[in-house]
Design an enzyme around this catalytic site. Structure first.
Site, PDB file in Angstrom:
ATOM      1  N   HIS A  35     -18.591  -4.754  -9.982  1.00  0.00           N
ATOM      2  CA  HIS A  35     -18.327  -3.417  -9.443  1.00  0.00           C
ATOM      3  C   HIS A  35     -17.525  -3.512  -8.148  1.00  0.00           C
ATOM      4  O   HIS A  35     -18.094  -3.620  -7.059  1.00  0.00           O
ATOM      5  CB  HIS A  35     -19.678  -2.724  -9.196  1.00  0.00           C
ATOM      6  CG  HIS A  35     -19.556  -1.275  -8.863  1.00  0.00           C
ATOM      7  ND1 HIS A  35     -20.624  -0.417  -8.901  1.00  0.00           N
ATOM      8  CD2 HIS A  35     -18.502  -0.519  -8.483  1.00  0.00           C
ATOM      9  CE1 HIS A  35     -20.243   0.800  -8.558  1.00  0.00           C
ATOM     10  NE2 HIS A  35     -18.952   0.759  -8.297  1.00  0.00           N
ATOM     11  N   ASN A  58     -11.067   4.051 -11.066  1.00  0.00           N
ATOM     12  CA  ASN A  58     -10.748   5.311 -10.362  1.00  0.00           C
ATOM     13  C   ASN A  58      -9.570   5.117  -9.412  1.00  0.00           C
ATOM     14  O   ASN A  58      -9.650   5.365  -8.211  1.00  0.00           O
ATOM     15  CB  ASN A  58     -11.975   5.870  -9.632  1.00  0.00           C
ATOM     16  CG  ASN A  58     -12.509   4.955  -8.545  1.00  0.00           C
ATOM     17  OD1 ASN A  58     -12.309   3.739  -8.578  1.00  0.00           O
ATOM     18  ND2 ASN A  58     -13.203   5.535  -7.571  1.00  0.00           N
ATOM     19  N   ASP A  75     -16.738   5.659 -13.047  1.00  0.00           N
ATOM     20  CA  ASP A  75     -17.306   5.496 -11.698  1.00  0.00           C
ATOM     21  C   ASP A  75     -16.417   6.125 -10.634  1.00  0.00           C
ATOM     22  O   ASP A  75     -15.199   6.126 -10.726  1.00  0.00           O
ATOM     23  CB  ASP A  75     -17.511   4.021 -11.356  1.00  0.00           C
ATOM     24  CG  ASP A  75     -18.047   3.850  -9.939  1.00  0.00           C
ATOM     25  OD1 ASP A  75     -19.018   4.548  -9.600  1.00  0.00           O
ATOM     26  OD2 ASP A  75     -17.484   3.054  -9.179  1.00  0.00           O
ATOM     27  N   HIS A 112     -25.439   0.738  -8.978  1.00  0.00           N
ATOM     28  CA  HIS A 112     -25.957   0.976  -7.619  1.00  0.00           C
ATOM     29  C   HIS A 112     -27.213   1.867  -7.522  1.00  0.00           C
ATOM     30  O   HIS A 112     -27.167   2.961  -6.966  1.00  0.00           O
ATOM     31  CB  HIS A 112     -24.870   1.512  -6.688  1.00  0.00           C
ATOM     32  CG  HIS A 112     -23.927   2.548  -7.243  1.00  0.00           C
ATOM     33  ND1 HIS A 112     -24.338   3.658  -7.908  1.00  0.00           N
ATOM     34  CD2 HIS A 112     -22.576   2.626  -7.198  1.00  0.00           C
ATOM     35  CE1 HIS A 112     -23.283   4.381  -8.246  1.00  0.00           C
ATOM     36  NE2 HIS A 112     -22.204   3.764  -7.833  1.00  0.00           N
ATOM     37  N   ASP A 141     -20.094  -2.903  -5.117  1.00  0.00           N
ATOM     38  CA  ASP A 141     -19.391  -1.619  -4.997  1.00  0.00           C
ATOM     39  C   ASP A 141     -18.408  -1.655  -3.819  1.00  0.00           C
ATOM     40  O   ASP A 141     -18.274  -0.682  -3.087  1.00  0.00           O
ATOM     41  CB  ASP A 141     -20.388  -0.453  -4.865  1.00  0.00           C
ATOM     42  CG  ASP A 141     -19.722   0.912  -5.035  1.00  0.00           C
ATOM     43  OD1 ASP A 141     -18.521   0.964  -5.363  1.00  0.00           O
ATOM     44  OD2 ASP A 141     -20.409   1.927  -4.826  1.00  0.00           O
TER      45      ASP A 141
HETATM   46  O1  DOR Z   1     -19.077   5.169  -2.097  1.00  0.00           O
HETATM   47  C1  DOR Z   1     -18.407   5.155  -3.110  1.00  0.00           C
HETATM   48  N1  DOR Z   1     -17.099   4.847  -3.080  1.00  0.00           N
HETATM   49  N2  DOR Z   1     -18.986   5.483  -4.278  1.00  0.00           N
HETATM   50  C2  DOR Z   1     -18.270   5.637  -5.405  1.00  0.00           C
HETATM   51  O2  DOR Z   1     -18.820   5.929  -6.417  1.00  0.00           O
HETATM   52  C3  DOR Z   1     -16.803   5.508  -5.377  1.00  0.00           C
HETATM   53  C4  DOR Z   1     -16.369   4.642  -4.287  1.00  0.00           C
HETATM   54  C5  DOR Z   1     -14.900   4.767  -4.031  1.00  0.00           C
HETATM   55  O3  DOR Z   1     -14.111   4.738  -4.984  1.00  0.00           O
HETATM   56  O4  DOR Z   1     -14.513   4.817  -2.858  1.00  0.00           O
HETATM   57 ZN    ZN Z   2     -20.196   4.528  -7.925  1.00  0.00          ZN
END
Ligand code: DOR
Ligand code: ZN
Length: 417
Positions: free
Chosen positions: A53, A87, A145, A225, A298
């Site tokens: 992730h 994304n 996501d 997460h 993440d």
């Molecule tokens: O804190 C986050 N940042 N959560 C997410 O789900 C997306 C991510 C981002 O793309 O910055």
């Molecule tokens: Zn996320």
């Protein structure tokens, strides 16, 4: 190409040994040195870490991160493989884009890239992507996501396709209406600060819904997460029912809490939000008892200017892939033990994905890391390979720094002496 790493210890052993790597594979242990020789400085050799992730922001947001900076950062963090999130701008929902990202990453020589592709076109939550073609192009997972799969029927259809392709879908499980734009955990701290809160129930309610869709479809679902105790209870219950579900926890949800928001610093703004100490401790128990399958970061880089905006305006995300292992080892090494921690960052992610388990035996792929488990060093984000040169752990003393990362038999990172 042949490489010998001398003066290392295998995880779980006190013996000083050497390993020889040839043509991308581990050739054997304690052979006569051959080819390039690197002194492992008494470090511990482990399989390279696997990240399920990370947001690498390419294409389209390369002011935040790009493949070169993100994969170099990953290699410096001891990672050999990174699953990047779709994304991006445009969204990774096109087979040609998947192919071009993999090809570009291959040429860089840092960590190996395995892209995730979107479940829905443009992550709009309406129409499914061409999942079969995306898989053929090299996508390893499907996820929207960053967004939250609001339409349960669309997710159901996606899961049915994913099942037929034997692929995993991963979900950012938060009910978007219930979180209602909250910028931090809803609770005593948000009330005191007068900031809009995002309740734990937004995450728990969404995980509960998704478990029903797993039961309906039989598809493999990975919950990203986990941040709350309730989510873990729901996942545990689903596992008891025999549902094919896995989950991850991120180091920031273990080491940081909503107390950090007292600084009003948007560096601590992340989705799902930092929760309470009780939630963090509960999740750590889940790592210990095996109900959490793996650790993922993440890694979500943004520009400094974006993160210097106020809490209401700044984007969510914390970036720290280069120090994830040192954070975990320094803070939780004693509780977890080295073997469990490494399992959560290597074999754990591989099991989630259905990949072969990493191994240090002769004949295994040469994706390895040498870790210095003992030397404490201060976190200096100015040295980060990532474009996000700021972090909540700035100035902290951590140990467990990678000395050398080898990916596919090639040096992807070497710490300067
Ligand atoms: O804190 C986050 N940042 N959560 C997410 O789900 C997306 C991510 C981002 O793309 O910055
Ligand atoms: Zn996320």
């Amino acid at each position: 190409m042949t490489l010998t790493i001398t003066n290392i210890k295998r995880v779980g052993s006190d013996k000083t040994e050497s390993v020889t790597i040839e043509n991308g594979l581990i050739k054997g242990w304690n052979l006569p040195a051959e080819g390039q020789t690197i002194d492992g400085q008494g470090g511990t050799l482990a399989p390279a870490l696997i990240e399920l992730h990370a947001h690498l922001r390419e294409p389209g947001q390369t002011e935040k991160e790009d493949l070169a900076s993100g994969l170099a950062a990953a290699a410096a963090g001891g990672y050999g493989t990174v699953v990047c999130m779709p994304n991006t701008r445009p969204v990774i929902d096109d087979p040609a884009l998947v192919r071009s990202l993999i090809e570009k990453a291959d040429g860089l020589g840092f960590a190996r890239l395995k892209p995730a592709a979107a479940v829905t076109r443009g992550e709009k939550g309406e129409h499914l992507t061409e999942m079969s073609y995306l898989k053929d192009a090299g996508a390893v997972m499907f996820t929207d996501d960053g967004l939250t799969n609001e339409n349960a029927r669309v997710l159901r259809l996606g899961m049915e396709y994913a099942r037929s392709l034997n692929m995993v879908i991963s979900v950012h499980a938060e009910d978007d209406a219930l979180r209602a734009g909250g910028v931090m955990n809803e609770g005593a701290v948000s009330e005191e600060l007068g900031l809009p809160g995002n309740p734990a129930a937004a995450a728990a309610a969404r995980v509960a819904r998704d478990m029903e869709i797993v039961a309906l479809t039989g598809a493999r679902l990975h919950v990203q997460h986990l941040s709350t105790a309730r989510e873990l209870d729901i996942v545990r219950d689903a596992k008891r029912r025999g549902l094919p579900v896995t989950c991850e926890v991120c180091p920031h949800h273990l080491d940081l809490t909503d107390e950090s928001l007292r600084t009003f610093d948007a560096m601590y703004k992340v989705a799902p939000p930092l929760r309470t100490r009780q939630d963090a401790d509960y999740l750590l128990e889940g790592l210990l008892d095996g109900s959490v399958d793996c650790i993922a970061t993440d890694h979500a880089p943004h520009t400094r200017a974006e993160k210097e905006r106020d809490l209401l305006e700044a984007p969510s995300g914390i970036a720290y892939i280069e120090i994830a292992f040192p954070i975990m080892w320094t803070r939780f090494g004693e509780r977890l033990g080295l073997e469990k921690l490494l399992d959560l960052m290597t074999a754990g992610p591989a099991r989630v994905m259905g990949w072969p388990l990493p191994s240090l035996e002769a004949g295994s792929p040469a994706d390895v890391v040498v870790l210095d488990l003992d030397t404490e060093r201060e976190v200096n984000p100015a040295e980060f390979r990532s474009k996000a040169k700021f972090t909540p752990w700035q100035g902290q003393m951590l140990k467990g720094w990678p000395l050398l990362t080898v990916v596919n038999g090639r040096v992807a990172y070497r710490r300067e002496p």
